[in-house]
Structures are given as C-alpha cells and as structure tokens.
Write a protein that holds these residues in place. Structure first.
Motif, PDB file in Angstrom:
ATOM      1  N   ALA A  32       0.713  -0.985   0.172  1.00 42.77           N
ATOM      2  CA  ALA A  32       0.033  -0.005  -0.125  1.00 42.77           C
ATOM      3  C   ALA A  32       0.962   1.764  -0.213  1.00 42.77           C
ATOM      4  O   ALA A  32       2.192   0.938   0.814  1.00 42.77           O
ATOM      5  N   GLY A  33       0.312   2.451  -0.677  1.00 44.00           N
ATOM      6  CA  GLY A  33       1.672   3.269  -1.318  1.00 44.00           C
ATOM      7  C   GLY A  33       2.795   3.657  -1.376  1.00 44.00           C
ATOM      8  O   GLY A  33       3.271   4.202  -1.479  1.00 44.00           O
ATOM      9  N   GLU A  34       2.660   2.177  -1.876  1.00 43.98           N
ATOM     10  CA  GLU A  34       4.489   2.446  -2.216  1.00 43.98           C
ATOM     11  C   GLU A  34       4.547   1.960  -3.975  1.00 43.98           C
ATOM     12  O   GLU A  34       3.891   2.053  -4.672  1.00 43.98           O
ATOM     13  N   GLY A  35       6.213   2.049  -4.473  1.00 52.65           N
ATOM     14  CA  GLY A  35       5.952   2.434  -6.060  1.00 52.65           C
ATOM     15  C   GLY A  35       7.088   1.265  -5.842  1.00 52.65           C
ATOM     16  O   GLY A  35       7.151   0.148  -5.662  1.00 52.65           O
ATOM     17  N   TRP A  36       6.111   0.657  -7.917  1.00 51.54           N
ATOM     18  CA  TRP A  36       7.058  -0.723  -8.362  1.00 51.54           C
ATOM     19  C   TRP A  36       7.534  -0.190  -9.574  1.00 51.54           C
ATOM     20  O   TRP A  36       6.888   0.670 -10.681  1.00 51.54           O
ATOM     21  N   ASP A 129      -1.244  22.173   5.794  1.00 49.79           N
ATOM     22  CA  ASP A 129      -0.557  20.971   6.652  1.00 49.79           C
ATOM     23  C   ASP A 129      -0.510  19.700   5.816  1.00 49.79           C
ATOM     24  O   ASP A 129       0.285  18.845   6.280  1.00 49.79           O
ATOM     25  N   THR A 130      -1.230  19.726   4.722  1.00 53.61           N
ATOM     26  CA  THR A 130      -1.008  18.125   4.217  1.00 53.61           C
ATOM     27  C   THR A 130       0.009  17.507   3.276  1.00 53.61           C
ATOM     28  O   THR A 130       0.975  16.912   2.646  1.00 53.61           O
ATOM     29  N   TYR A 131       1.086  18.936   2.871  1.00 52.23           N
ATOM     30  CA  TYR A 131       2.061  18.951   2.122  1.00 52.23           C
ATOM     31  C   TYR A 131       3.809  17.875   2.401  1.00 52.23           C
ATOM     32  O   TYR A 131       3.839  16.976   1.214  1.00 52.23           O
ATOM     33  N   PRO A 132       3.723  17.618   4.238  1.00 49.05           N
ATOM     34  CA  PRO A 132       4.652  16.553   4.130  1.00 49.05           C
ATOM     35  C   PRO A 132       4.367  15.101   3.818  1.00 49.05           C
ATOM     36  O   PRO A 132       5.124  14.234   3.566  1.00 49.05           O
ATOM     37  N   MET A 133       2.537  14.958   3.193  1.00 49.36           N
ATOM     38  CA  MET A 133       2.443  13.902   2.982  1.00 49.36           C
ATOM     39  C   MET A 133       2.829  13.220   1.849  1.00 49.36           C
ATOM     40  O   MET A 133       3.111  13.387   1.029  1.00 49.36           O
ATOM     41  N   HIS A 134       2.486  11.913   1.810  1.00 46.62           N
ATOM     42  CA  HIS A 134       3.824  10.712   0.903  1.00 46.62           C
ATOM     43  C   HIS A 134       2.330  11.049  -0.811  1.00 46.62           C
ATOM     44  O   HIS A 134       1.645  11.624  -0.317  1.00 46.62           O
ATOM     45  N   SER A 135       3.081  10.796  -1.667  1.00 41.16           N
ATOM     46  CA  SER A 135       2.763  11.390  -3.117  1.00 41.16           C
ATOM     47  C   SER A 135       2.679  10.380  -4.241  1.00 41.16           C
ATOM     48  O   SER A 135       3.763   9.361  -4.053  1.00 41.16           O
ATOM     49  N   CYS A 136       1.834  10.770  -5.019  1.00 38.45           N
ATOM     50  CA  CYS A 136       2.793   9.268  -6.681  1.00 38.45           C
ATOM     51  C   CYS A 136       3.456  10.078  -6.847  1.00 38.45           C
ATOM     52  O   CYS A 136       4.451   8.712  -7.327  1.00 38.45           O
ATOM     53  N   ARG A 137       3.933  10.481  -7.036  1.00 34.26           N
ATOM     54  CA  ARG A 137       4.534  12.007  -7.762  1.00 34.26           C
ATOM     55  C   ARG A 137       5.749  11.743  -6.968  1.00 34.26           C
ATOM     56  O   ARG A 137       7.132  11.285  -7.429  1.00 34.26           O
ATOM     57  N   ASN A 138       6.033  11.266  -5.580  1.00 30.67           N
ATOM     58  CA  ASN A 138       7.131  11.026  -4.572  1.00 30.67           C
ATOM     59  C   ASN A 138       7.254   9.623  -4.733  1.00 30.67           C
ATOM     60  O   ASN A 138       8.458   9.571  -4.853  1.00 30.67           O
ATOM     61  N   ASN A 139       6.251   8.616  -4.810  1.00 33.96           N
ATOM     62  CA  ASN A 139       6.670   7.594  -5.487  1.00 33.96           C
ATOM     63  C   ASN A 139       7.387   7.092  -6.816  1.00 33.96           C
ATOM     64  O   ASN A 139       8.705   6.889  -6.739  1.00 33.96           O
ATOM     65  N   PHE A 140       7.080   7.984  -7.792  1.00 38.64           N
ATOM     66  CA  PHE A 140       7.779   7.815  -9.221  1.00 38.64           C
ATOM     67  C   PHE A 140       9.431   8.572  -9.300  1.00 38.64           C
ATOM     68  O   PHE A 140       9.989   8.055  -9.751  1.00 38.64           O
ATOM     69  N   MET A 141       9.401   9.489  -8.694  1.00 36.47           N
ATOM     70  CA  MET A 141      10.811   9.974  -8.318  1.00 36.47           C
ATOM     71  C   MET A 141      11.033   8.806  -7.301  1.00 36.47           C
ATOM     72  O   MET A 141      12.972   8.910  -8.001  1.00 36.47           O
TER      73      MET A 141
END
Length: 227
Positions: A32-36, A129-141
């Motif tokens: 859940a929430g990870e990249g592949w 305050d949601t800025y630090p939350m993990h995101s899909c773009r972070n997963n891609f990068m």
C-alpha cells in the motif's frame, strides 16, 4: 479495514484463473502506498489486480528502445475519442504509436485526467499541512532515483508525465470539472495491459489519504507479467 493475508491470497487465485501459471514471468505484491517498476516485453501482458478494491494505481509506460517515447494522455484521448479507458482501448505514445492495449478488464473504467497526486497539488486541493504527506509523484521520483531498471535506462525526472489512474473514478461534472469519487472497483478486479513494444512500466500504488480514490485506506495490489 484491510482484509487478511489469506483472503488476499484467495482473491489472487481467483484473479489468476484465466492465466496459464507456467507462462507467468514475474509476480509481485506492491505494498500500500509504494512504488513499483519493471520491464514488459512486446506481446507480454501485465495484469494489475486490485486485491482489496477501491485502490487507485497511477501508471506510466515508457519505450525501452527509446525512452523519449512514452505514454501520451493527449494522444490516447484523441485517438480513442473517449475520456475513460476500458477493454479494447489503445494506449498511444507521444510519437503517435500504440505502446500498449487493454486486452481484458473486469473493472470497466479507468481515469486519464486526474493525474498523479503531488505534495504541491495536495496543498491546493486540501490544506497546507498536507504538504509532507507521501504522494504518487514522490513514488515516481523515488523509483527513478533508486530502481535498477531506471538506472539501466538512464531515466530521470523528465520521464515523468501525465499518467493513467487504473481503477480510479474521476467523473466529469456538468460544469466540466473533475470530481474524485469512490472507486467502482472491488476485491479481485483486474486489468490486463498487453505491450505492443518493449516497455518500462512505472507504478505508484497511490498513497492518497485526502480523497476517496482509495477509500481513505490505501491497500496492496498484485502485479503479474505473463506470456
């Protein structure tokens, strides 16, 4: 609440019933929430299984032979003449070629417009305050920075573009806007994407907690590459 591991295994068995198990080349769970990331050869098929239902799967396709060629949302929309993808839809590249096709689909609708969540867009849509939350773009990068497939093909941030959101429900409002609604998928629903060229698949198993695209509860997916 997440289902038990043995329930996921039972769901996966049912979702693999149409595949000759001897033809499976790769089979993995993406948490859940990870990249592949993986390479899929021409004529091989990637099956994405929504193990628990209501999970958004942000996905990019990049040509292995020429990484400047990759999935194009605009070309795909124009060529298919429809906003939502389904069985039979062709996925076009930015060079006007078919990079992959959806050859089987038990969900029935996939989003092409919502894009990938990012720290910046979260602050605009929800709250600062949601800025630090993990995101899909972070997963891609993160995948591009660390995954061996990305290193092999010299992928960089410039290879991240508009993506498909498999299983995600983003209806268009009468005013022409987008709404992020509860998914229409269910446990064990899957989509098959058959490669029309050797390609790299980059996935973010969306970690979004601020809208109902994941039922506010990101869950694992299963990924199967088969002949």
């Amino acid at each position: 609440m997440s289902v038990k591991t043995n329930d996921i295994q039972n769901t996966s068995v049912q979702s693999l019933a149409s595949i000759d198990l001897e033809k499976i080349k790769q089979r993995e769970i993406c948490a859940a929430g990870e990249g592949w990331m993986a390479e899929v050869k021409k004529n091989q098929t990637l099956r994405i299984i929504d193990t628990e239902g209501n999970q958004a799967v942000d996905t990019l396709f990049i040509s292995s032979a020429d990484t400047a060629e990759r999935y194009s949302a605009t070309d795909t929309l124009a060529q298919n003449q429809k906003v939502f993808l389904e069985e039979g839809s062709a996925l076009f590249s930015n060079k006007g070629r078919v990079i992959a096709t959806i050859t089987e689909d038990t969900c029935g609708r996939h989003d092409t417009l919502g894009g990938a969540c990012a720290c910046e867009s979260n602050t605009v849509r929800y709250a600062h305050d949601t800025y630090p939350m993990h995101s899909c773009r972070n997963n891609f990068m993160h995948s591009i920075a660390t995954h061996p497939v990305a290193q092999k093909h010299d992928l960089t941030m410039r290879h991240i573009g508009p993506n498909i959101n498999f299983f995600m429900n983003v209806p268009i409002t009468p005013e022409g806007g987008l709404a992020f609604d509860d998914g229409i998928s269910a446990p064990g629903k899957y989509v098959d994407i058959t490669a029309q060229m050797d390609m790299i698949v980059l996935i973010s198993n969306c970690p979004q907690l601020n809208n109902p695209c994941n039922g506010y509860n990101p869950t694992p997916i299963e990924l199967v590459i088969y002949e």
